[in-house]
Write a protein that holds these residues in place. Structure first.
Motif, PDB file in Angstrom:
ATOM      1  N   ASP A 137      -4.084 -29.256   6.496  1.00  0.00           N
ATOM      2  CA  ASP A 137      -5.256 -28.384   6.342  1.00  0.00           C
ATOM      3  C   ASP A 137      -5.343 -27.789   4.939  1.00  0.00           C
ATOM      4  O   ASP A 137      -6.156 -26.909   4.677  1.00  0.00           O
ATOM      5  CB  ASP A 137      -5.219 -27.269   7.390  1.00  0.00           C
ATOM      6  N   ASP A 138      -4.492 -28.263   4.061  1.00  0.00           N
ATOM      7  CA  ASP A 138      -4.490 -27.811   2.672  1.00  0.00           C
ATOM      8  C   ASP A 138      -4.687 -29.036   1.771  1.00  0.00           C
ATOM      9  O   ASP A 138      -3.926 -29.996   1.847  1.00  0.00           O
ATOM     10  CB  ASP A 138      -3.160 -27.121   2.364  1.00  0.00           C
ATOM     11  N   CYS A 174      -9.947 -30.329   7.882  1.00  0.00           N
ATOM     12  CA  CYS A 174     -10.202 -28.881   7.984  1.00  0.00           C
ATOM     13  C   CYS A 174     -11.187 -28.591   9.108  1.00  0.00           C
ATOM     14  O   CYS A 174     -11.758 -29.515   9.685  1.00  0.00           O
ATOM     15  CB  CYS A 174     -10.743 -28.350   6.662  1.00  0.00           C
TER      16      CYS A 174
END
Length: 551
Positions: free
Chosen positions: A537-538, A551
């Protein structure tokens, strides 16, 4: 002289500078003395308190000052006897009258580094941030595309291979009927089939006799009853001769480190061994203190440990930062691996263990060219230890996720990704997600993972955490009896309970790994390097690890 030093404000910190502050309720306390008896640091002591109260009594009350004396518990203001926050006082108190409270505004490090001696401790780095491994998700779920499996009903074989796996066409073997015939004089590397989660290197000396015995009992039960081939690494410092001569040594990876402690006994016992050990691990570094050697401090070198290690008792046992007879990667890899392979008749896999570092690729490149190298173990920055300088624990090292990924992609370039196994360690299961972290590292390229701190917390209830709670493994005062050689302390540990919990941990991890791999359609082969099953998610993490961003 002593009272003069203690009165010096600059030398003696206030209790508000300590990492943990003891809260004591005088109304609940019965003054039984249990808390002061169990405190490993002697951070609390019986005390006499004086109160000055204003009272008004009698038929014509008038205010008067009254001096009252009572007994209670006081926290010691000596920095050498600071409260570690272990909570043993709270555990034994029958009335809940005492407990430690973490002080986030503490100034402990300003006072601990004194007399020119930096602060040493056990545990692992004091970092509460979410690790990279916990940011990864498994996003390749088979629905109507690939056939998903049922983790409850399908047959699974959650195992990996430890040892150099040669391509089938290069093996000097021929099939004749139902038999596999060896032809020629070519070397066939030894390979072991193991569970992809192994118990990492924690030595006899670092762990108490009861903790070590409990782990070995659990490992033997897992192998022989549950048929889960879990193995355990001995750590530096030798192995008891009775275990070396038993059939259970096949579940043990014997470590040789730069101090060579206990190896004289091991070498002399080789002809008497009924079974070969699972493997030999040559330790060059560890994640908790990269570039530094091992250290067993004098309070833990009791006579029974000194006998195994072949040293005098009650002395510090530091290991050099590297093997002193080796001066290059080539020499270290060739000489150590080849000599250990020869000692065991080329029947045992031999591999090195290094710290997570940017130089890992250089080591790997040399291992690729060595036919006797059985793999590479990399210990990331979150690795735990029994004794290290605080600055090493908190500020040095390389995260394991990116280090393993770089090494795996390097093997892909050589076409050796299915030949040389990578073992990942350091912070696996740090937040309790053992199976998820293991599966993520496998998909990044690891063939297996190694755990140490996790099994101490799960099997024996280690109190240490990343807020500098407890973490006194180095001085042998472990309040739970896990990392001490003091009989008064390690008698608190139940061997059978440790063994039972060890079995439960691995059985649960085995089921969770099935739950992760089943939707991906994997049952008999681990998804090593299957990075398309991962997402982060980064965006920076996804780009660094070359996986999907979701995301």
């Amino acid at each position: 002289m002593e009272s003069k030093v203690r009165a010096d404000f600059n030398y003696n910190p206030s209790l508000m500078d300590f990492p943990y502050i003891i809260k004591w309720d005088e109304n609940k306390c019965t003054r039984c003395g249990k808390c002061t008896a169990v405190c490993p640091m002697k951070a609390i002591e019986p005390a006499v308190f004086v109160k000055r109260l204003v009272e008004s009594e009698g038929p014509f009350p008038s205010p008067s000052m009254v001096r009252k004396v009572y007994h209670g518990i006081r926290q010691v203001d000596d920095v050498e006897r600071y409260c570690t926050g272990c909570g043993m006082c709270e555990t034994v108190c029958p009335n809940g009258a005492i407990f430690p409270v973490y002080n986030p505004a503490n100034k402990f490090l300003f006072h601990k580094n004194k007399s020119g001696v930096p602060y040493k401790r056990g545990g692992r780095r004091n970092d509460q941030s979410l690790s990279t491994l916990d940011r990864l998700k498994f996003t390749r779920i088979s629905m109507l595309t690939d056939p998903a499996l049922d983790a409850q009903r399908h047959e699974f074989n959650i195992v990996t291979l430890l040892g150099r796996v040669m391509p089938a066409e290069e093996l000097p073997l021929k099939v004749k009927g139902d038999d596999l015939i060896y032809e020629g004089n070519e070397y066939i590397p030894p390979v072991r089939e193991i569970f992809p989660i192994m118990i990492g290197s924690m030595s006899m000396g670092a762990l108490s006799p009861r903790m070590w015995e409990g782990l070995m009992l659990g490992v033997a039960y897992l192998n022989e009853v549950e048929k889960i081939p879990v193995v355990m690494c001995s750590g530096e410092g030798g192995v008891p001769p009775r275990l070396l001569k038993s059939r259970f040594v096949k579940y043990l990876i014997i470590q040789i480190a730069s101090g060579y402690f206990g190896w004289d006994e091991i070498i002399h016992t080789i002809p008497k061994m009924k079974e070969d050990p699972c493997a030999i691990e040559i330790k060059y570094g560890q994640g908790a203190k990269p570039g530094d050697g091992g250290l067993l401090m004098a309070p833990k070198v009791l006579p029974h440990i000194a006998k195994i290690r072949g040293v005098p008792p009650y002395v510090d046992l530091p290991s050099p930062p590297t093997h002193q007879t080796k001066y290059s990667i080539e020499e270290s890899v060739m000489k150590m691996i080849t000599s250990m392979s020869m000692a065991f008749g080329f029947r045992v896999p031999v591999f090195p263990k290094i710290s997570g570092t940017k130089t890992a690729l250089a080591v790997l490149n040399n291992l690729v060219r060595n036919p006797f190298a059985a793999g590479l173990s990399i210990d990331g920055e979150d690795g735990g230890t029994g004794a290290a300088y605080n600055v090493s624990l908190d500020k040095m090292g390389h995260p394991i996720a990116s280090n393993i990924r770089d090494c795996y992609l390097e093997l892909v370039k050589y076409g050796k990704q299915n030949e040389i196994p990578l073992i990942a360690a350091g912070g696996i299961g740090k937040t309790g997600n053992l199976a998820a972290n293991t599966a993520a590292l496998i998909m990044l390229g690891a063939s297996a993972v190694s755990i140490g701190k996790y099994i101490m917390q799960a099997a024996a209830g280690c109190l240490g955490d990343e807020r500098n709670r407890c973490n006194i493994c180095n001085i042998g005062k472990c309040p739970k009896g896990i990392t001490t050689q003091d009989p008064k302390l390690y008698k608190r540990l139940d061997v059978d309970k440790v063994a039972e919990r060890t079995v439960e941990v691995f059985k649960a991890a085995n089921m969770e790994l099935k739950k992760i791999f089943a939707p991906m359609g994997r049952s008999t082969q681990l998804p090593i390097g299957m990075s398309d099953g991962l997402s982060a998610d980064d965006k920076a993490i996804a780009e660094r690890l070359k996986i999907d961003y979701a995301c």
